[in-house]
Motif scaffolding. Structure first.
Motif, PDB file in Angstrom:
ATOM      1  N   ARG A  50       0.838  -1.196   0.000  1.00 51.64           N
ATOM      2  CA  ARG A  50       0.000   0.000   0.000  1.00 51.64           C
ATOM      3  C   ARG A  50       0.875   1.249   0.000  1.00 51.64           C
ATOM      4  O   ARG A  50       2.085   1.190   0.226  1.00 51.64           O
ATOM      5  N   GLU A  51       0.279   2.381  -0.257  1.00 53.87           N
ATOM      6  CA  GLU A  51       1.011   3.649  -0.271  1.00 53.87           C
ATOM      7  C   GLU A  51       1.718   3.869   1.070  1.00 53.87           C
ATOM      8  O   GLU A  51       1.177   3.558   2.142  1.00 53.87           O
ATOM      9  N   ALA A  52       2.942   4.374   0.993  1.00 53.97           N
ATOM     10  CA  ALA A  52       3.743   4.539   2.206  1.00 53.97           C
ATOM     11  C   ALA A  52       3.194   5.652   3.095  1.00 53.97           C
ATOM     12  O   ALA A  52       2.774   6.710   2.607  1.00 53.97           O
ATOM     13  N   ASP A  53       3.235   5.409   4.399  1.00 51.69           N
ATOM     14  CA  ASP A  53       2.857   6.435   5.360  1.00 51.69           C
ATOM     15  C   ASP A  53       3.979   7.456   5.540  1.00 51.69           C
ATOM     16  O   ASP A  53       3.723   8.638   5.798  1.00 51.69           O
TER      17      ASP A  53
ATOM     18  N   PRO B  76      -1.340   9.195   2.406  1.00 48.39           N
ATOM     19  CA  PRO B  76      -1.033   8.912   3.813  1.00 48.39           C
ATOM     20  C   PRO B  76       0.137   9.712   4.367  1.00 48.39           C
ATOM     21  O   PRO B  76       0.116  10.127   5.530  1.00 48.39           O
ATOM     22  N   SER B  77       1.164   9.958   3.542  1.00 49.61           N
ATOM     23  CA  SER B  77       2.314  10.717   4.039  1.00 49.61           C
ATOM     24  C   SER B  77       1.939  12.163   4.343  1.00 49.61           C
ATOM     25  O   SER B  77       2.480  12.773   5.278  1.00 49.61           O
TER      26      SER B  77
ATOM     27  N   GLN C 145       0.858  16.164   8.604  1.00 49.47           N
ATOM     28  CA  GLN C 145      -0.071  17.075   9.287  1.00 49.47           C
ATOM     29  C   GLN C 145      -0.261  16.695  10.746  1.00 49.47           C
ATOM     30  O   GLN C 145      -0.545  17.556  11.586  1.00 49.47           O
ATOM     31  N   ALA C 146      -0.088  15.416  11.072  1.00 42.73           N
ATOM     32  CA  ALA C 146      -0.271  14.961  12.451  1.00 42.73           C
ATOM     33  C   ALA C 146       0.869  15.368  13.372  1.00 42.73           C
ATOM     34  O   ALA C 146       0.760  15.226  14.589  1.00 42.73           O
ATOM     35  N   GLY C 147       1.982  15.859  12.799  1.00 43.53           N
ATOM     36  CA  GLY C 147       3.076  16.368  13.619  1.00 43.53           C
ATOM     37  C   GLY C 147       4.197  15.373  13.838  1.00 43.53           C
ATOM     38  O   GLY C 147       4.102  14.191  13.482  1.00 43.53           O
ATOM     39  N   PRO C 148       5.293  15.838  14.485  1.00 44.02           N
ATOM     40  CA  PRO C 148       6.490  15.005  14.655  1.00 44.02           C
ATOM     41  C   PRO C 148       6.303  13.822  15.591  1.00 44.02           C
ATOM     42  O   PRO C 148       7.161  12.927  15.634  1.00 44.02           O
ATOM     43  N   GLU C 149       5.227  13.774  16.341  1.00 44.84           N
ATOM     44  CA  GLU C 149       4.998  12.638  17.241  1.00 44.84           C
ATOM     45  C   GLU C 149       4.268  11.491  16.554  1.00 44.84           C
ATOM     46  O   GLU C 149       4.013  10.456  17.176  1.00 44.84           O
ATOM     47  N   LYS C 150       3.943  11.651  15.297  1.00 46.55           N
ATOM     48  CA  LYS C 150       3.273  10.605  14.539  1.00 46.55           C
ATOM     49  C   LYS C 150       4.335   9.784  13.812  1.00 46.55           C
ATOM     50  O   LYS C 150       4.984  10.252  12.869  1.00 46.55           O
ATOM     51  N   TRP C 151       4.521   8.533  14.259  1.00 44.76           N
ATOM     52  CA  TRP C 151       5.574   7.679  13.737  1.00 44.76           C
ATOM     53  C   TRP C 151       4.985   6.483  12.994  1.00 44.76           C
ATOM     54  O   TRP C 151       3.963   5.924  13.417  1.00 44.76           O
ATOM     55  N   ALA C 152       5.641   6.102  11.911  1.00 37.75           N
ATOM     56  CA  ALA C 152       5.350   4.825  11.243  1.00 37.75           C
ATOM     57  C   ALA C 152       6.374   3.810  11.743  1.00 37.75           C
ATOM     58  O   ALA C 152       7.572   4.103  11.822  1.00 37.75           O
TER      59      ALA C 152
ATOM     60  N   PHE D 252       7.950   3.558   4.584  1.00 38.89           N
ATOM     61  CA  PHE D 252       7.384   2.850   5.727  1.00 38.89           C
ATOM     62  C   PHE D 252       5.870   2.729   5.569  1.00 38.89           C
ATOM     63  O   PHE D 252       5.172   3.752   5.475  1.00 38.89           O
ATOM     64  N   ALA D 253       5.392   1.491   5.534  1.00 40.23           N
ATOM     65  CA  ALA D 253       3.958   1.238   5.643  1.00 40.23           C
ATOM     66  C   ALA D 253       3.728   0.771   7.077  1.00 40.23           C
ATOM     67  O   ALA D 253       4.165  -0.314   7.466  1.00 40.23           O
ATOM     68  N   ASP D 254       3.111   1.603   7.879  1.00 41.03           N
ATOM     69  CA  ASP D 254       3.024   1.403   9.326  1.00 41.03           C
ATOM     70  C   ASP D 254       2.514   0.002   9.681  1.00 41.03           C
ATOM     71  O   ASP D 254       1.462  -0.434   9.205  1.00 41.03           O
ATOM     72  N   ASP D 255       3.313  -0.689  10.520  1.00 39.54           N
ATOM     73  CA  ASP D 255       2.978  -2.032  11.011  1.00 39.54           C
ATOM     74  C   ASP D 255       2.817  -3.067   9.901  1.00 39.54           C
ATOM     75  O   ASP D 255       2.207  -4.115  10.123  1.00 39.54           O
TER      76      ASP D 255
END
Length: 351
Positions: free
Chosen positions: A189-192, A278-279, A284-291, A317-320
């Motif tokens: 899927r598209e990378a986060d 997704p990226s 937009q979710a900020g630096p605390e949003k990690w994949a 990175f596709a999260d999880d």
């Protein structure tokens, strides 16, 4: 069916082969008029798809088959190829051709090297002059040009270039096109998060240190868990940061890279508006949003050996789910610098 070529960039070809050989002993090689593709799919662990332009590693390229684009598919053992390329690393000329030995298909590599002959051999030294030599009249010597000798230095006489030819045969299997068509690159899927990775050999050194610490801690606490390969956690955000973490019952250590760059996406290649990608949402979710992806420590170390190619590496990175590494191998082409890509697919373990 015919394949014959000179080797152009032995150093790069050798580094790539060594990186692939660390993951699996067998690769599929697909040759056509324009491209060399190498695919490695181990029973377990990370998978690799390399797509190289012919002129990156070959020249005087001759290919002929009954398939479209003169395609030839080979099953290729990487260890013999790596040994042959190592032998060719100091050569001034090497070529590769598809042939047969006792009815079995072979890739035959012929290597031409130049060595210095430092022994004079029988009669190879300069003639010695006896103290009792007969003295001749100088005019008599000058009368016959055939008796006039031009002196050579001892170094030129003793050091003579000699060419050494070595042939190494690499056993292969010629595969039917339908067999190779079943080898499909996985759909992801598209990378986060997409981010330019730090130097892979630097990342490898730290990853190996984490793995060693985990194994040491496990062996001191429980022999039952000492043989298990530690899982490393890789995280990236859309604000230039990458994080490597080892988290066990005994250890919790982290190494972080900041100020990394994010390549721009091409809207023409997306299946959705860039605002909905997704990226974009991660940014937009900020630096605390990690994949996050979780990788096997030993397998990850083998993947990172591709850092020997010294190319730019983009991590998607596709999260999880998975991490896709795109390793761009630069090379000179007419009018500028081109790049070929080696793609690593690293699946994520469940937490």
């Amino acid at each position: 069916m015919r394949f014959k070529t000179d080797l152009k960039n032995i150093r790069t070809f050798s580094k790539l082969t060594a990186a692939l050989n660390s993951l699996e002993k067998i690769a599929w090689m697909r040759l056509d008029d324009d491209t060399v593709r190498l695919t490695v799919i181990p029973a377990t662990g990370s998978q690799v798809w390399a797509s190289l332009s012919v002129d990156l590693i070959f020249e005087n390229y001759q290919l002929q088959s009954n398939e479209a684009n003169n395609t030839i598919n080979l099953e290729l053992p990487l260890q013999p190829l790596q040994r042959a390329l190592k032998s060719a690393s100091g050569s001034h000329h090497a070529n590769l051709r598809l042939t047969k030995r006792d009815g079995a298909p072979m890739l035959s590599m012929t290597i031409h090297t130049t060595t210095k002959d430092t022994s004079s051999g029988p009669g190879g030294g300069l003639p010695s002059r006896s103290g009792g030599a007969t003295r001749h009249n100088d005019d008599a010597w000058a009368a016959d040009d055939s008796e006039i000798f031009h002196p050579e230095s001892l170094e030129l006489q003793m050091k003579r270039d000699r060419e050494k030819v070595i042939t190494q045969d690499i056993p292969v299997r010629v595969l039917h096109p339908e067999t190779v068509e079943t080898i499909m690159q996985p759909r992801v899927r598209e990378a986060d998060v997409h981010i330019q990775m730090p130097p892979l050999l630097q990342l490898k050194a730290i990853s190996d240190r984490f793995t060693k610490l985990a194994l040491t801690a496990a062996s001191s606490t429980s022999s039952a868990t000492a043989d298990k390969t530690p899982k490393l956690e890789l995280q990236a955000n859309m604000h230039g940061s990458l994080r490597l973490r080892l988290h066990t019952d005994a250890l919790d250590i982290t190494s972080t890279w900041n100020d990394l760059t994010h390549p721009d996406l091409d809207p023409n290649e997306l299946t959705m508006p860039i605002e909905e990608h997704p990226s974009t949402l991660f940014k937009q979710a900020g630096p605390e949003k990690w994949a996050t992806v979780r990788v096997d420590g030993r397998d990850w170390s083998r993947v990172l050996s591709v850092g020997r190619l010294e190319g730019r590496v983009i991590g998607c990175f596709a999260d999880d789910h998975a991490l896709i590494l795109y390793v761009y191998v630069p090379h000179h082409v007419d009018g500028g610098i081109g790049s070929d890509v080696v793609t690593y697919y690293v699946s994520s373990f469940s937490p």
